[in-house]
Design an enzyme around this catalytic site. Structure first.
Site, PDB file in Angstrom:
ATOM      1  N   LYS A  28       0.827  -1.221   0.000  1.00  0.00           N
ATOM      2  CA  LYS A  28       0.000   0.000   0.000  1.00  0.00           C
ATOM      3  C   LYS A  28       0.854   1.262   0.000  1.00  0.00           C
ATOM      4  O   LYS A  28       0.504   2.246  -0.666  1.00  0.00           O
ATOM      5  CB  LYS A  28      -0.951   0.008   1.196  1.00  0.00           C
ATOM      6  CG  LYS A  28      -0.291   0.229   2.540  1.00  0.00           C
ATOM      7  CD  LYS A  28      -1.305   0.433   3.634  1.00  0.00           C
ATOM      8  CE  LYS A  28      -0.612   0.658   4.961  1.00  0.00           C
ATOM      9  NZ  LYS A  28       0.257   1.833   4.981  1.00  0.00           N
ATOM     10  N   THR A  29       1.974   1.257   0.723  1.00  0.00           N
ATOM     11  CA  THR A  29       2.839   2.443   0.735  1.00  0.00           C
ATOM     12  C   THR A  29       3.417   2.682  -0.650  1.00  0.00           C
ATOM     13  O   THR A  29       3.524   3.830  -1.113  1.00  0.00           O
ATOM     14  CB  THR A  29       3.969   2.280   1.764  1.00  0.00           C
ATOM     15  OG1 THR A  29       3.398   2.046   3.053  1.00  0.00           O
ATOM     16  CG2 THR A  29       4.838   3.521   1.807  1.00  0.00           C
ATOM     17  N   ASP A 167      -3.394   7.758   4.434  1.00  0.00           N
ATOM     18  CA  ASP A 167      -2.799   6.451   4.701  1.00  0.00           C
ATOM     19  C   ASP A 167      -3.408   5.875   5.978  1.00  0.00           C
ATOM     20  O   ASP A 167      -3.865   6.617   6.854  1.00  0.00           O
ATOM     21  CB  ASP A 167      -1.280   6.623   4.867  1.00  0.00           C
ATOM     22  CG  ASP A 167      -0.550   5.300   4.926  1.00  0.00           C
ATOM     23  OD1 ASP A 167      -1.117   4.282   4.504  1.00  0.00           O
ATOM     24  OD2 ASP A 167       0.610   5.286   5.388  1.00  0.00           O
ATOM     25  N   GLU A 168      -3.403   4.535   6.104  1.00  0.00           N
ATOM     26  CA  GLU A 168      -3.917   3.847   7.300  1.00  0.00           C
ATOM     27  C   GLU A 168      -5.314   4.342   7.670  1.00  0.00           C
ATOM     28  O   GLU A 168      -5.608   4.650   8.829  1.00  0.00           O
ATOM     29  CB  GLU A 168      -2.953   4.033   8.484  1.00  0.00           C
ATOM     30  CG  GLU A 168      -1.537   3.552   8.229  1.00  0.00           C
ATOM     31  CD  GLU A 168      -1.404   2.027   8.243  1.00  0.00           C
ATOM     32  OE1 GLU A 168      -2.441   1.337   8.263  1.00  0.00           O
ATOM     33  OE2 GLU A 168      -0.259   1.542   8.206  1.00  0.00           O
ATOM     34  N   GLN A 198      -7.151  -4.827   9.541  1.00  0.00           N
ATOM     35  CA  GLN A 198      -6.109  -4.455  10.507  1.00  0.00           C
ATOM     36  C   GLN A 198      -6.542  -3.287  11.393  1.00  0.00           C
ATOM     37  O   GLN A 198      -5.706  -2.579  11.950  1.00  0.00           O
ATOM     38  CB  GLN A 198      -4.806  -4.117   9.778  1.00  0.00           C
ATOM     39  CG  GLN A 198      -4.211  -5.290   9.019  1.00  0.00           C
ATOM     40  CD  GLN A 198      -2.842  -4.981   8.444  1.00  0.00           C
ATOM     41  OE1 GLN A 198      -1.855  -4.833   9.169  1.00  0.00           O
ATOM     42  NE2 GLN A 198      -2.771  -4.876   7.128  1.00  0.00           N
ATOM     43  N   ARG A 541       2.571 -10.953  10.379  1.00  0.00           N
ATOM     44  CA  ARG A 541       3.918 -10.420  10.611  1.00  0.00           C
ATOM     45  C   ARG A 541       4.979 -11.425  10.175  1.00  0.00           C
ATOM     46  O   ARG A 541       6.153 -11.077  10.041  1.00  0.00           O
ATOM     47  CB  ARG A 541       4.150 -10.109  12.111  1.00  0.00           C
ATOM     48  CG  ARG A 541       3.250  -9.078  12.768  1.00  0.00           C
ATOM     49  CD  ARG A 541       3.125  -7.799  11.989  1.00  0.00           C
ATOM     50  NE  ARG A 541       1.954  -7.846  11.129  1.00  0.00           N
ATOM     51  CZ  ARG A 541       1.746  -7.047  10.092  1.00  0.00           C
ATOM     52  NH1 ARG A 541       2.647  -6.144   9.757  1.00  0.00           N
ATOM     53  NH2 ARG A 541       0.654  -7.135   9.378  1.00  0.00           N
TER      54      ARG A 541
END
Length: 581
Positions: A28-29, A167-168, A198, A541
């Site tokens: 996504k970044t 973002d986020e 998330q 993770r």
């Protein structure tokens, strides 16, 4: 690495409202930074773009990546919500504030609450106004207040800011979303990127409903999905998918990976010490025999109180480790203050320890009272506590309460065993009442003190005839040994603190009913879904190897309990329903 076809379709999407639901490890970044670069390369002025993030680190990383793409300096405003609001308020805030207002951080705010009283919210706000100061919440609230009430300011911003990126997005709270909605209200050129799977911060205001609100407020919004995970092996991603598919508050996306199969194991242990010791032995073996770096390993847990056994076992095996995003067990405030009661029992002249606990729990004994006690001239500070000078009634009552508590502990210490003293700490000091707020952070603090109780009991059992002095010396030496600086360390972390990190090998421990998910979450469908998302974050993770574990017995909240495996292990397909029963 080139953009995939899906990523490129988002980067080059038509202007307008868009929501990008980006699965864990899906880049996504990368998409956000390329989108901003694409806007710049297509003639959009950098001063008309606003990109909002949740950390300064994320903003700096995005800016660096954009400059690498465009080969030039990036002048787009990239920053956190709070930073942009502060910048906005320097220009637009009105009386009683002026543009030179101070921003109070969490510690400053805590000092203000101590001055005016925890319950006096009005006096808290008045104090800030008189001080020409705003706290972090005020930055958002004042910005929204001005944007909502002043048309001239809104119109000016609509002219200046035509392209909004967030973002986020899953971590936005209600007021942050309202600010986004106002800023994008005219041009509707807004792209929000996040992963509803998330969304794990509702306890600090994150609102999963903002996704639905966005789709309602921007009914023509395009929906894009980033579903390929570039981080984790196929079977780890498949496990995460199977788990989170049990949630209903989400968009329909299916994460997939083209990476090779990894290793997924579920382990059952007798108790928490067996769990920690076995994990420590495995890490030590793989480091020694296979040359794996310690930093390739992470221990993830739901509650930070469960770190104690891992810290102790890692110390025993000489495994360097770090508590990520938090304090080591014996450095946690509630643990240190409880230990300070014990230090005063064996050393009544320890003034530092005494000052720490005189008002713990709160008894109305402030710094002014302590200074008067110091000046009283009757011996040690503890002598002055027992024979105080003339003081206000509240302080006098608080000192009497402390003396009563301390005398009760002293009687138990002098008359009974170290085991009995440990069992008496929490009720005698009043920590069970102090932390009975229902807040997650207070529940965690109480559990930390219960873990201290258990540590003392275990130490006294393993070392018959041991003294309190010897136990406290052991604690001090452990802390000193932990102070060595090494970069290659195993990470011990709560899942909340580990979001955004990744490791080759991840151990998710304590997967028991009542621990993960928390017992209280079972009363609410939305809380259970958030707990499930939290495990989804933990699982994703891991890059290659994932080890999940549960214990059949655990010391928890003051008792040794029989534990059932987490229902989430059934959701994952790792256990059948009979195992849970």
């Amino acid at each position: 690495m080139e953009l995939t076809a899906v990523q490129r379709s988002i980067v080059e999407a038509p202007l307008g409202a868009a929501i990008v639901t980006a699965g864990a490890g899906s880049g996504k970044t990368r998409v956000l930074t390329h989108r901003i670069a694409w806007l710049l390369q297509n003639g959009i002025s950098d001063t008309s773009i606003l990109a909002l993030t949740f950390t300064n680190k994320a903003a700096d990383e995005m800016k660096r990546r954009i400059e690498a793409i465009i080969g030039n300096q990036c002048n787009v405003y990239l920053g956190t919500f709070h930073a942009w609001c502060a910048r906005f308020l320097r220009v637009n805030i009105g009386k009683p504030f002026d543009s030179n207002f101070t921003i109070y951080d969490a510690k400053d705010s805590a000092k203000v609450r101590k001055i005016v009283g925890e319950d006096n919210v009005g006096d808290y706000k008045a104090y800030l106004e008189a001080s020409n100061a705003l706290d972090f919440d005020d930055l958002l609230e004042k910005t929204h207040e001005i944007l909502a009430s002043r048309r001239d300011v809104r119109e000016k911003l609509h002219t200046a800011l035509r392209y909004i990126l967030v973002d986020e997005f899953q971590d936005t709270n209600k007021i942050q979303y309202e600010i986004i909605k106002i800023l994008a209200g005219q041009h509707k050129n807004v792209m929000v990127v996040g992963d509803e799977d998330q969304c794990i911060y509702s306890w600090r205001g994150a609102n999963a409903e903002n996704l639905n609100a966005f789709l309602r407020d921007f009914p023509n919004a395009s929906i894009y999905k980033l579903e390929e995970n570039f981080r984790s092996s196929k079977n780890i991603v498949a496990l995460a998918n199977q788990l989170v598919s049990n949630n209903t508050a989400r968009l329909d996306k299916v994460l997939f990976s083209n990476l090779p199969e990894g290793n997924v194991q579920l382990n059952q242990y007798f108790d928490e010490r067996h769990e920690a010791r076995t994990v420590a032995m495995q890490i030590a073996s793989e480091h020694h025999n296979k040359g794996k770096a310690y930093s390739d390993f992470a221990i993830l847990m739901r509650l930070n109180a469960t770190s104690r056994n891992f810290e102790e076992q890692f110390n025993a095996f000489g495994i360097p480790h770090i508590i990520w995003g938090g304090y080591k067990f014996y450095e946690r405030a509630e643990v240190k203050s409880t230990i300070n009661y014990l230090r005063i029992l064996i050393n009544p002249r320890d003034e530092t320890a005494l000052v720490d606990i005189l008002n713990y729990p709160k008894r109305g004994i402030g710094d002014g009272t302590i200074q008067k006690l110091r000046e009283h001239g009757v011996g040690t500070l503890l002598d002055a506590v027992y024979n105080p000078p003339k003081l206000p009634a509240k302080a006098t009552a608080g000192l009497k309460e402390f003396v009563s508590t301390f005398e009760n502990l002293k009687h138990i210490y002098e008359s009974f065993s170290l085991h009995d003293l440990a069992a008496s700490l929490i009720p005698t000091i009043g920590l069970d009442r102090m932390f009975a707020t229902g807040k997650e952070e207070d529940t965690a603090r109480l559990e930390n003190v219960y873990q201290l109780e258990q540590a003392i009991k275990e130490y006294s059992k393993e070392h018959p005839g041991v003294t309190l002095t010897q136990f406290l010396q052991t604690v001090s030496l452990v802390q000193d040994a932990d102070g060595e600086a090494q970069n290659d360390k195993v990470v011990i972390s709560t899942v909340h603190s580990a979001k955004g990190l990744e490791f080759e090998n991840v151990f998710v421990i304590g997967l028991e009913d009542g621990i993960f998910p928390l017992r209280r979450a079972k009363q609410s469908a939305s809380e259970i879904e958030e707990e499930r998302r939290l495990l989804y974050v933990a699982i994703t993770r891991a890059r290659k190897n994932l080890y999940l574990s549960y214990c059949t017995s655990r010391f928890y909240q003051g008792s040794r309990l029989y534990m059932r495996p987490s229902a989430f292990l059934m959701d994952c397909g790792l256990l059948d329903e009979d195992a849970h029963i």
